[in-house]
Design a protein around this motif. Structure first.
Motif, PDB file in Angstrom:
ATOM      1  N   MET A  49       0.816  -1.225   0.000  1.00 12.53           N
ATOM      2  CA  MET A  49       0.000   0.000   0.000  1.00 12.53           C
ATOM      3  C   MET A  49       0.847   1.271   0.000  1.00 12.53           C
ATOM      4  SD  MET A  49      -3.225  -1.007   2.441  1.00 12.53           S
ATOM      5  CE  MET A  49      -3.821   0.672   2.382  1.00 12.53           C
ATOM      6  N   PRO A  50       1.867   1.385   0.900  1.00 14.42           N
ATOM      7  CA  PRO A  50       2.719   2.593   0.836  1.00 14.42           C
ATOM      8  C   PRO A  50       3.438   2.725  -0.499  1.00 14.42           C
ATOM      9  CG  PRO A  50       3.017   1.460   2.924  1.00 14.42           C
ATOM     10  CD  PRO A  50       2.232   0.535   2.048  1.00 14.42           C
ATOM     11  N   SER A  51       3.883   1.608  -1.067  1.00 16.27           N
ATOM     12  CA  SER A  51       4.586   1.667  -2.347  1.00 16.27           C
ATOM     13  C   SER A  51       3.662   2.152  -3.454  1.00 16.27           C
ATOM     14  CB  SER A  51       5.146   0.280  -2.699  1.00 16.27           C
ATOM     15  OG  SER A  51       6.086  -0.142  -1.741  1.00 16.27           O
ATOM     16  N   VAL A  52       2.431   1.649  -3.468  1.00 20.66           N
ATOM     17  CA  VAL A  52       1.462   2.091  -4.474  1.00 20.66           C
ATOM     18  C   VAL A  52       1.199   3.582  -4.338  1.00 20.66           C
ATOM     19  CG1 VAL A  52      -0.946   1.913  -5.191  1.00 20.66           C
ATOM     20  CG2 VAL A  52       0.373  -0.160  -4.769  1.00 20.66           C
ATOM     21  N   VAL A  53       1.042   4.044  -3.101  1.00 18.05           N
ATOM     22  CA  VAL A  53       0.788   5.463  -2.864  1.00 18.05           C
ATOM     23  C   VAL A  53       1.961   6.314  -3.344  1.00 18.05           C
ATOM     24  CG1 VAL A  53       0.469   7.212  -1.073  1.00 18.05           C
ATOM     25  CG2 VAL A  53      -0.799   5.058  -0.952  1.00 18.05           C
ATOM     26  N   ASP A  54       3.187   5.888  -3.017  1.00 19.90           N
ATOM     27  CA  ASP A  54       4.370   6.677  -3.394  1.00 19.90           C
ATOM     28  C   ASP A  54       4.565   6.696  -4.901  1.00 19.90           C
ATOM     29  OD1 ASP A  54       5.151   7.468  -0.827  1.00 19.90           O
ATOM     30  OD2 ASP A  54       6.146   5.571  -0.443  1.00 19.90           O
ATOM     31  N   VAL A  55       4.427   5.535  -5.537  1.00 17.01           N
ATOM     32  CA  VAL A  55       4.635   5.483  -6.988  1.00 17.01           C
ATOM     33  C   VAL A  55       3.562   6.281  -7.709  1.00 17.01           C
ATOM     34  CG1 VAL A  55       4.690   3.955  -8.994  1.00 17.01           C
ATOM     35  CG2 VAL A  55       5.870   3.288  -6.904  1.00 17.01           C
ATOM     36  N   SER A  56       2.317   6.157  -7.269  1.00 14.55           N
ATOM     37  CA  SER A  56       1.239   6.940  -7.879  1.00 14.55           C
ATOM     38  C   SER A  56       1.479   8.440  -7.671  1.00 14.55           C
ATOM     39  CB  SER A  56      -0.109   6.547  -7.285  1.00 14.55           C
ATOM     40  OG  SER A  56      -0.398   5.191  -7.545  1.00 14.55           O
ATOM     41  N   GLY A  57       1.937   8.792  -6.474  1.00 16.34           N
ATOM     42  CA  GLY A  57       2.248  10.193  -6.203  1.00 16.34           C
ATOM     43  C   GLY A  57       3.373  10.708  -7.084  1.00 16.34           C
ATOM     44  N   LEU A  58       4.390   9.877  -7.303  1.00 20.38           N
ATOM     45  CA  LEU A  58       5.509  10.288  -8.152  1.00 20.38           C
ATOM     46  C   LEU A  58       5.055  10.515  -9.587  1.00 20.38           C
ATOM     47  CD1 LEU A  58       8.357   7.937  -6.849  1.00 20.38           C
ATOM     48  CD2 LEU A  58       8.276  10.431  -6.683  1.00 20.38           C
ATOM     49  N   GLN A  87       7.424  27.139  -8.885  1.00 23.25           N
ATOM     50  CA  GLN A  87       6.436  26.063  -8.787  1.00 23.25           C
ATOM     51  C   GLN A  87       7.096  24.702  -8.982  1.00 23.25           C
ATOM     52  OE1 GLN A  87       3.090  26.707 -11.391  1.00 23.25           O
ATOM     53  NE2 GLN A  87       2.953  28.893 -10.898  1.00 23.25           N
ATOM     54  N   ILE A  88       7.974  24.634  -9.960  1.00 19.19           N
ATOM     55  CA  ILE A  88       8.656  23.369 -10.249  1.00 19.19           C
ATOM     56  C   ILE A  88       9.524  22.931  -9.071  1.00 19.19           C
ATOM     57  CG2 ILE A  88      10.447  22.323 -11.694  1.00 19.19           C
ATOM     58  CD1 ILE A  88       9.307  23.950 -14.047  1.00 19.19           C
ATOM     59  N   GLN A  89      10.181  23.872  -8.425  1.00 19.78           N
ATOM     60  CA  GLN A  89      11.016  23.531  -7.275  1.00 19.78           C
ATOM     61  C   GLN A  89      10.186  22.927  -6.150  1.00 19.78           C
ATOM     62  OE1 GLN A  89      14.297  23.535  -7.134  1.00 19.78           O
ATOM     63  NE2 GLN A  89      14.178  22.678  -5.054  1.00 19.78           N
ATOM     64  N   LYS A  90       9.004  23.464  -5.918  1.00 16.63           N
ATOM     65  CA  LYS A  90       8.123  22.914  -4.890  1.00 16.63           C
ATOM     66  C   LYS A  90       7.692  21.493  -5.262  1.00 16.63           C
ATOM     67  CE  LYS A  90       6.280  27.382  -3.339  1.00 16.63           C
ATOM     68  NZ  LYS A  90       5.075  28.244  -3.211  1.00 16.63           N
ATOM     69  N   VAL A  91       7.423  21.273  -6.534  1.00 13.90           N
ATOM     70  CA  VAL A  91       7.051  19.922  -6.992  1.00 13.90           C
ATOM     71  C   VAL A  91       8.211  18.958  -6.788  1.00 13.90           C
ATOM     72  CG1 VAL A  91       6.408  18.548  -9.003  1.00 13.90           C
ATOM     73  CG2 VAL A  91       5.361  20.786  -8.643  1.00 13.90           C
ATOM     74  N   LEU A  92       9.429  19.399  -7.085  1.00 10.84           N
ATOM     75  CA  LEU A  92      10.604  18.549  -6.890  1.00 10.84           C
ATOM     76  C   LEU A  92      10.788  18.175  -5.418  1.00 10.84           C
ATOM     77  CD1 LEU A  92      13.175  20.168  -9.347  1.00 10.84           C
ATOM     78  CD2 LEU A  92      12.152  17.885  -9.512  1.00 10.84           C
ATOM     79  N   GLU A  93      10.494  19.107  -4.532  1.00 12.48           N
ATOM     80  CA  GLU A  93      10.593  18.813  -3.102  1.00 12.48           C
ATOM     81  C   GLU A  93       9.579  17.740  -2.693  1.00 12.48           C
ATOM     82  OE1 GLU A  93      10.062  22.548  -1.204  1.00 12.48           O
ATOM     83  OE2 GLU A  93      12.039  23.338  -1.775  1.00 12.48           O
ATOM     84  N   GLU A  94       8.370  17.812  -3.232  1.00 12.21           N
ATOM     85  CA  GLU A  94       7.371  16.780  -2.947  1.00 12.21           C
ATOM     86  C   GLU A  94       7.795  15.439  -3.549  1.00 12.21           C
ATOM     87  OE1 GLU A  94       3.315  17.830  -3.759  1.00 12.21           O
ATOM     88  OE2 GLU A  94       3.692  19.947  -3.402  1.00 12.21           O
ATOM     89  N   ILE A  95       8.407  15.479  -4.716  1.00 11.50           N
ATOM     90  CA  ILE A  95       8.911  14.251  -5.344  1.00 11.50           C
ATOM     91  C   ILE A  95       9.955  13.586  -4.449  1.00 11.50           C
ATOM     92  CG2 ILE A  95      10.352  13.395  -7.240  1.00 11.50           C
ATOM     93  CD1 ILE A  95       8.853  15.319  -9.088  1.00 11.50           C
ATOM     94  N   GLN A  96      10.835  14.379  -3.885  1.00 10.46           N
ATOM     95  CA  GLN A  96      11.873  13.837  -3.012  1.00 10.46           C
ATOM     96  C   GLN A  96      11.277  13.188  -1.761  1.00 10.46           C
ATOM     97  OE1 GLN A  96      14.495  17.126  -2.292  1.00 10.46           O
ATOM     98  NE2 GLN A  96      15.391  17.076  -4.344  1.00 10.46           N
ATOM     99  N   ILE A  97      10.186  13.749  -1.251  1.00 15.92           N
ATOM    100  CA  ILE A  97       9.524  13.153  -0.082  1.00 15.92           C
ATOM    101  C   ILE A  97       9.016  11.749  -0.422  1.00 15.92           C
ATOM    102  CG2 ILE A  97       7.515  13.331   1.433  1.00 15.92           C
ATOM    103  CD1 ILE A  97       7.825  16.370   1.298  1.00 15.92           C
ATOM    104  N   HIS A  98       8.364  11.602  -1.566  1.00 19.58           N
ATOM    105  CA  HIS A  98       7.869  10.286  -1.982  1.00 19.58           C
ATOM    106  C   HIS A  98       9.029   9.325  -2.272  1.00 19.58           C
ATOM    107  CE1 HIS A  98       3.515  10.845  -2.203  1.00 19.58           C
ATOM    108  NE2 HIS A  98       3.733  12.059  -2.662  1.00 19.58           N
ATOM    109  N   GLU A  99      10.093   9.846  -2.838  1.00 13.93           N
ATOM    110  CA  GLU A  99      11.237   8.981  -3.142  1.00 13.93           C
ATOM    111  C   GLU A  99      11.884   8.456  -1.862  1.00 13.93           C
ATOM    112  OE1 GLU A  99      12.704  10.837  -7.425  1.00 13.93           O
ATOM    113  OE2 GLU A  99      13.571  11.576  -5.554  1.00 13.93           O
TER     114      GLU A  99
END
Length: 256
Positions: A49-58, A87-99
């Motif tokens: 479940m966490p993996s599905v959430v993270d991959v979908s979020g990415l 805006q892109i920098q904020k998205v990259l920060e969220e990407i790093q959280i999921h990664e």
């Protein structure tokens, strides 16, 4: 007969002990099945479940980043470019959280291979992204756009060099998502099989306990009632004056 030579209390105790053993065996098997179900459930809850959430979020965030890049193609000043870059920098920060969340989970060799491919493509795309931003910042917005057919350099880079890398990045995440969902489905099927086996064992144990209780009850009842019936017949015969009636010895218990 062994049972006939036992005391009545011993017969009852033996019957209770056998039924108790069957109950304990049934309970042990059921606990084992429940443990299997728990392990499969934990695999779903803690990994799939966490993996599905993270991959979908990415996947969602990378597409959001790509749309922000597309917005840069329509700007008219460097200031607008910087707005999209923020805006892109904020998205990259969220990407790093999921990664980081995805990397903290236990993985097998196949998952590690797919994640390694994702990280490689990610680095390539970020290199193209940095080049794209530099070209957008360096563009002279006082000049007219490039050739109407060929487009300007920024647009050509966006749809030419960067697009194939982005597509590969999303495909890597898609393969990883499929694999994780397969793990989740396998764990779900394992839970269902464990539940069915546990149910079968419970039903079988209940049937065996009922049969054993019925057989032991019949044997114990027979060991008690047969001597009583013989004694009653003998007493009736004696009361009628027949002193030749024999009483067979059925055992060495209280009724024998």
């Amino acid at each position: 007969m062994f049972l006939a030579n036992m005391r009545i209390a011993s017969k009852l105790g033996l019957g209770f002990a056998l039924v108790s053993c069957l109950t304990l065996a049934l309970g042990s098997i059921s606990l084992w099945q429940m443990r299997q179900m728990d392990q499969s459930t934990q695999a779903v809850v803690q990994h799939a479940m966490p993996s599905v959430v993270d991959v979908s979020g990415l996947r969602t965030l990378w597409n959001q980043l790509r749309r922000a890049e597309a917005g840069i193609l329509n700007v008219n000043s460097v200031a607008e470019v910087e707005g999209y870059a923020t805006q892109i920098q904020k998205v990259l920060e969220e990407i790093q959280i999921h990664e980081r969340s995805l990397e903290s989970l236990a993985r097998d060799a196949q998952e590690n291979q797919l994640i390694a491919g994702y990280q490689k493509t990610r680095a390539q795309f970020l290199t193209h992204h940095a080049t794209f931003l530099k070209m957008a910042r360096d563009k002279d917005y006082s000049q007219l756009d490039g050739d109407l057919l060929l487009g300007d350099a920024v647009t050509n880079f966006y749809v030419g060099s960067a697009e194939p890398v982005f597509v590969e990045l999303i495909e890597n995440l898609g393969h990883l998502s499929v694999l994780i969902r397969q793990y989740a489905d396998n764990a779900k099927q394992h839970v269902e099989r464990s539940f069915q086996l546990a149910m079968y064992w419970v039903l079988a144990g209940m049937a065996l306990s009922a049969v054993a209780a019925a057989i032991l009850g019949w044997l114990i009842t027979r060991a008690v009632t047969v001597p009583v019936e013989q004694a009653v017949r003998a007493a009736r015969s004696i009361s009628e004056g027949d002193l030749t009636q024999d009483i067979a010895q059925g055992g060495h218990d209280e009724m024998g």
